[in-house]
Design an enzyme around this catalytic site. Structure first.
Site, PDB file in Angstrom:
ATOM      1  N   CYS A 195       0.828  -1.206   0.000  1.00  9.27           N
ATOM      2  CA  CYS A 195       0.000   0.000   0.000  1.00  9.27           C
ATOM      3  C   CYS A 195       0.866   1.261   0.000  1.00  9.27           C
ATOM      4  O   CYS A 195       1.998   1.254   0.425  1.00  9.27           O
ATOM      5  CB  CYS A 195      -0.860  -0.005   1.250  1.00  9.27           C
ATOM      6  N   ARG A 229       4.430   0.482  -6.333  1.00  5.60           N
ATOM      7  CA  ARG A 229       4.447  -0.403  -5.154  1.00  5.60           C
ATOM      8  C   ARG A 229       3.420  -1.522  -5.274  1.00  5.60           C
ATOM      9  O   ARG A 229       3.406  -2.449  -4.492  1.00  5.60           O
ATOM     10  CB  ARG A 229       4.168   0.419  -3.894  1.00  5.60           C
ATOM     11  N   TRP A 276      -3.209  -2.620  -1.263  1.00  7.73           N
ATOM     12  CA  TRP A 276      -2.854  -3.961  -1.759  1.00  7.73           C
ATOM     13  C   TRP A 276      -3.557  -4.915  -0.809  1.00  7.73           C
ATOM     14  O   TRP A 276      -3.147  -5.063   0.339  1.00  7.73           O
ATOM     15  CB  TRP A 276      -1.339  -4.122  -1.718  1.00  7.73           C
ATOM     16  N   ASN A 281      -1.422   1.125   6.401  1.00  3.33           N
ATOM     17  CA  ASN A 281      -0.585   0.067   5.812  1.00  3.33           C
ATOM     18  C   ASN A 281      -0.306  -0.937   6.905  1.00  3.33           C
ATOM     19  O   ASN A 281      -0.018  -0.558   8.033  1.00  3.33           O
ATOM     20  CB  ASN A 281       0.748   0.645   5.307  1.00  3.33           C
ATOM     21  N   GLY A 282      -0.359  -2.240   6.562  1.00  2.50           N
ATOM     22  CA  GLY A 282      -0.038  -3.257   7.551  1.00  2.50           C
ATOM     23  C   GLY A 282      -1.225  -4.176   7.796  1.00  2.50           C
ATOM     24  O   GLY A 282      -2.215  -4.151   7.071  1.00  2.50           O
ATOM     25  N   GLU A 284      18.772 -15.603 -10.582  1.00  2.69           N
ATOM     26  CA  GLU A 284      18.286 -14.229 -10.819  1.00  2.69           C
ATOM     27  C   GLU A 284      17.639 -14.137 -12.190  1.00  2.69           C
ATOM     28  O   GLU A 284      16.569 -13.538 -12.355  1.00  2.69           O
ATOM     29  CB  GLU A 284      19.435 -13.247 -10.669  1.00  2.69           C
ATOM     30  N   LYS A 306      13.698 -13.063 -12.812  1.00  2.91           N
ATOM     31  CA  LYS A 306      13.329 -11.951 -13.703  1.00  2.91           C
ATOM     32  C   LYS A 306      12.295 -12.410 -14.714  1.00  2.91           C
ATOM     33  O   LYS A 306      11.264 -11.774 -14.914  1.00  2.91           O
ATOM     34  CB  LYS A 306      14.572 -11.417 -14.432  1.00  2.91           C
ATOM     35  N   GLU A 358       8.788 -13.428 -13.021  1.00  3.36           N
ATOM     36  CA  GLU A 358       7.991 -12.415 -12.303  1.00  3.36           C
ATOM     37  C   GLU A 358       7.399 -11.355 -13.232  1.00  3.36           C
ATOM     38  O   GLU A 358       6.438 -10.691 -12.867  1.00  3.36           O
ATOM     39  CB  GLU A 358       8.813 -11.748 -11.198  1.00  3.36           C
ATOM     40  N   HIS A 379      21.046 -35.377 -11.967  1.00  2.00           N
ATOM     41  CA  HIS A 379      20.362 -35.990 -10.805  1.00  2.00           C
ATOM     42  C   HIS A 379      18.849 -35.811 -10.897  1.00  2.00           C
ATOM     43  O   HIS A 379      18.169 -35.861  -9.881  1.00  2.00           O
ATOM     44  CB  HIS A 379      20.913 -35.372  -9.512  1.00  2.00           C
ATOM     45  N   LYS A 420       6.410  -3.742  -4.954  1.00  2.00           N
ATOM     46  CA  LYS A 420       7.825  -3.354  -4.957  1.00  2.00           C
ATOM     47  C   LYS A 420       8.464  -3.597  -3.599  1.00  2.00           C
ATOM     48  O   LYS A 420       9.604  -3.978  -3.505  1.00  2.00           O
ATOM     49  CB  LYS A 420       7.981  -1.880  -5.343  1.00  2.00           C
TER      50      LYS A 420
END
Ligand code: AGP
Length: 613
Positions: free
Chosen positions: A2, A27, A74, A100-101, A486, A490, A493, A509, A608
């Site tokens: 948020c 965000r 959010w 927020n939270g 990484e 990328k 996502e 394996h 974010k």
């Protein structure tokens, strides 16, 4: 997560707040709202979906006033819809809150308030807060006193901003735990409150950051900070060096593309002031390192989430190779609950772009409780991870807006490399010549990254070839094994293609069973000590009909013969090769997602800064 924006001053708060919320879009959110005090009453406008929907509603039903608060939500409790959007107005219509939270005890509080006759208008936990505040204002407390009392009931982490038509000369803000930041911006006869710097940066560079369990009482020409119990605190006023333009896209289609291309500048900036190329020395003053305390370090944990954890995986190689210190890398959400063994001489390094990731902050707290020295490598100035650490390295990349982290991945690689060289030097592990050479190698990096970026057109061609894949397998070994992780993150996502990474030696394996012509294999095989092993892995994949793309060093004819696709990178000192090999993978993910027409900067379900568990 948020976003919050508040304003009190002489201007119309509505456009300032809406524009501030727009700068926080990155965000991640699913609804938005604004409240202003207009002609003595609180007026609220909220809408589900993108901020544009709220702007349209406000244009249709204008509101204006000199004090207001806004929010992008959010969803955590209660689906994304208008009634669950913030701001939340209380029953008296005289108090309004954005939050927020997560109110972790909201069920018991909701039952308690319902028993007192409170009617709820939403399914959210956040609405609890405004009714608690009203309970205490109804019993005679002023807004500040009522907020203090209300906050004592809340469990969990919170960022809260409150205003009341009874006291239209102030906004109250509070922070408890780590649910994202609460920032006060100091203007000229006007004040701002926000959850993050970019929301108010165009109006002021002077900002104060609330710590956990602090409150700010903000009027248009002054503000004060106290503990939740009212003890006054002298706030530290920071002057933010970022410019508002650097938070804009410029000529790029997306923030992510801009930030990939900013890496020449951001890597130069993260080196700035820390490298003496003439002497071949590194300086990291915020860590207060000396020969004595450097020699006392027996072990290092690196803890982080997502991309930041991949940077830590590379950092392990640097610190073990150059400083001969044993390093353990662990995901913060695991570290915080594992009851880790922390012995004397242990340093825990937390890596975080936002500096507000809940799991990472909790891991830092756990480390401190167990007696570790806690350092952080952080990008967001004034963030919690920067403030609570015993010492920190600032990434110095400027704001990173795209949800998919790019420049805030390569910067900590270089920061960790510099730390390793400094520790190796102070502990007498590196000779003067070795140290000097390590530093000279750093000098090359921004230019080598620039040469990778010049090849973007080639990457676009390869993205066309790979964009319709349903899966992808990224393989790496040694210091470039983290780059496989990484690169896969990328891709998955932002393009939503299932991509997984494996240490290449693990293929035989099990995972090699996945390889067929439908499964592109991306192998990171630059000129480094593991290249030969990687080439044999690629041969095994080819033998099973796999389509193979290789990240290879210019001139590597073997790779050119073997691979269906080659991502060429310039020759690089192998220890620093991860800074280079990741660039084509960043560009590949970006262009595949763009070709698929997806929301590159705000991928679905992502935020974010993950300020909740
Ligand atoms: C990376 O592209 C993702 N956005 C995510 O994994 C991110 O790295 C992670 O959430 C950690 O964020 P931080 O660096 O702000 O702590």
């Amino acid at each position: 997560m948020c976003g919050i924006v508040g304003y009190i001053g002489e201007k119309n708060a509505t456009p300032l707040i809406l524009n501030g919320l727009k700068r926080l879009e990155y965000r991640g959110y699913d609804s938005a709202g604004i409240a202003v005090i207009e002609n003595g009453s609180i007026v609220v406008r909220r809408n589900v979906g993108k901020l544009g929907n709220l702007v349209t509603l406000v244009n249709d039903q204008p509101i204006s006033g000199k004090i207001g608060i806004g929010h992008t939500r959010w969803a955590t409790h209660g689906e994304p819809c208008e009634r669950n959007a913030h701001p939340h107005l209380g029953s008296t219509k005289e108090v309004v809150v954005v939050h927020n939270g997560i109110v972790e005890n909201f069920i018991e509080l909701r039952e308690e308030l319902s028993a007192e006759g409170v009617d709820f208008n939403s399914d959210t936990d956040s609405e609890i807060i405004v009714h608690l505040i009203e309970r205490y204002m109804g019993s005679g407390k002023d807004m500040v006193g009522a907020v203090r009392k209300a906050l004592k009931h809340l469990k969990g982490a919170h960022g809260i901003v409150v205003m009341s038509s009874r006291e239209p000369d102030k906004i109250v803000a509070a922070r408890i735990g780590n649910a994202g930041g609460v920032v006060v911006g100091l203007g000229d006869n006007e004040m701002f409150v926000a959850s993050d710097i970019p929301a108010i940066l165009e109006h002021t560079r002077k900002m104060a950051f609330l710590e956990s369990c602090q409150m700010a009482i903000v009027s248009k020409n002054s503000f004060s900070v106290t503990t939740l119990d009212g003890e006054p605190i002298e706030p530290q006023i920071h002057t933010i060096g970022w410019d508002a333009v650097s938070a804009e896209k410029g000529e790029y289609r997306h923030f992510m593309q801009k930030e990939i291309h900013e890496q020449v500048r951001s890597l130069t900036d993260t080196l700035a002031g820390r490298v003496d190329f003439e002497e071949g020395k590194i300086r990291l003053p915020q860590l207060n390192l000396t020969e004595d305390n450097a020699r006392l370090i027996r072990k290092i944990f690196i803890t982080a989430c997502g991309t930041a954890s991949h940077a830590g995986m590379v950092g392990k190689h640097y610190l073990e190779k150059l400083a001969r210190i044993p390093v353990e890398v662990e995901i913060a959400s695991e570290f915080r609950y594992r009851d880790p063994i922390i012995e004397p001489g242990t340093v825990v390094i937390a890596i975080s772009q936002s500096g507000e990731t809940a799991d990472t902050l909790a891991a830092m707290e756990e480390a401190r409780k167990k007696g570790a020295i806690v350092w952080s490598i952080v990008n967001a100035i004034g963030s919690q991870a920067m403030r609570v650490a015993d010492g920190y390295i600032s990434m110095q990349t400027g704001p990173e807006i795209g949800v998919a982290s790019t420049k805030a991945f390569t910067a900590p690689l270089v920061d960790l490399y510099m730390l390793a060289v400094l520790l190796g030097d102070l502990r007498g592990v590196l000779s003067r010549e070795e140290r000097y050479q390590c530093v000279q190698d750093l000098r090359l990096i921004p230019h080598l990254v620039g040469r990778c970026l010049e090849r973007e057109e080639d990457i676009l061609v390869h993205a066309q070839q790979l964009k319709d894949s349903s899966n992808a397998l990224y393989l790496g070994r040694g210091i470039n094994m983290p780059i496989a992780y990484e690169g896969a993150l990328k891709l998955k996502e932002i393009s939503y293609i299932h991509a997984e990474a494996y240490p290449a030696g693990e293929m035989k394996h099990g995972p090699i069973a996945l390889v067929d012509k439908e499964m592109p294999v991306i192998a990171i095989a630059p000129q480094d000590p593991w290249r030969e092993k990687m080439i044999s892995q690629v041969e095994q994949a080819k033998a099973r009909g796999g389509k193979v793309a290789i990240v290879a060093t210019d001139g590597d004819t073997r790779s050119a013969e073997l691979a269906d696709i080659v991502f060429w990178v310039p020759e690089t000192p192998w220890l620093l090769s991860p800074v280079i090999t990741v660039i084509p993978l960043q560009l590949l993910a970006y262009h595949i997602a763009s070709l698929r027409g997806l929301d590159v900067d705000q991928p679905r379900n992502l935020a974010k800064s993950v300020t909740v568990e």
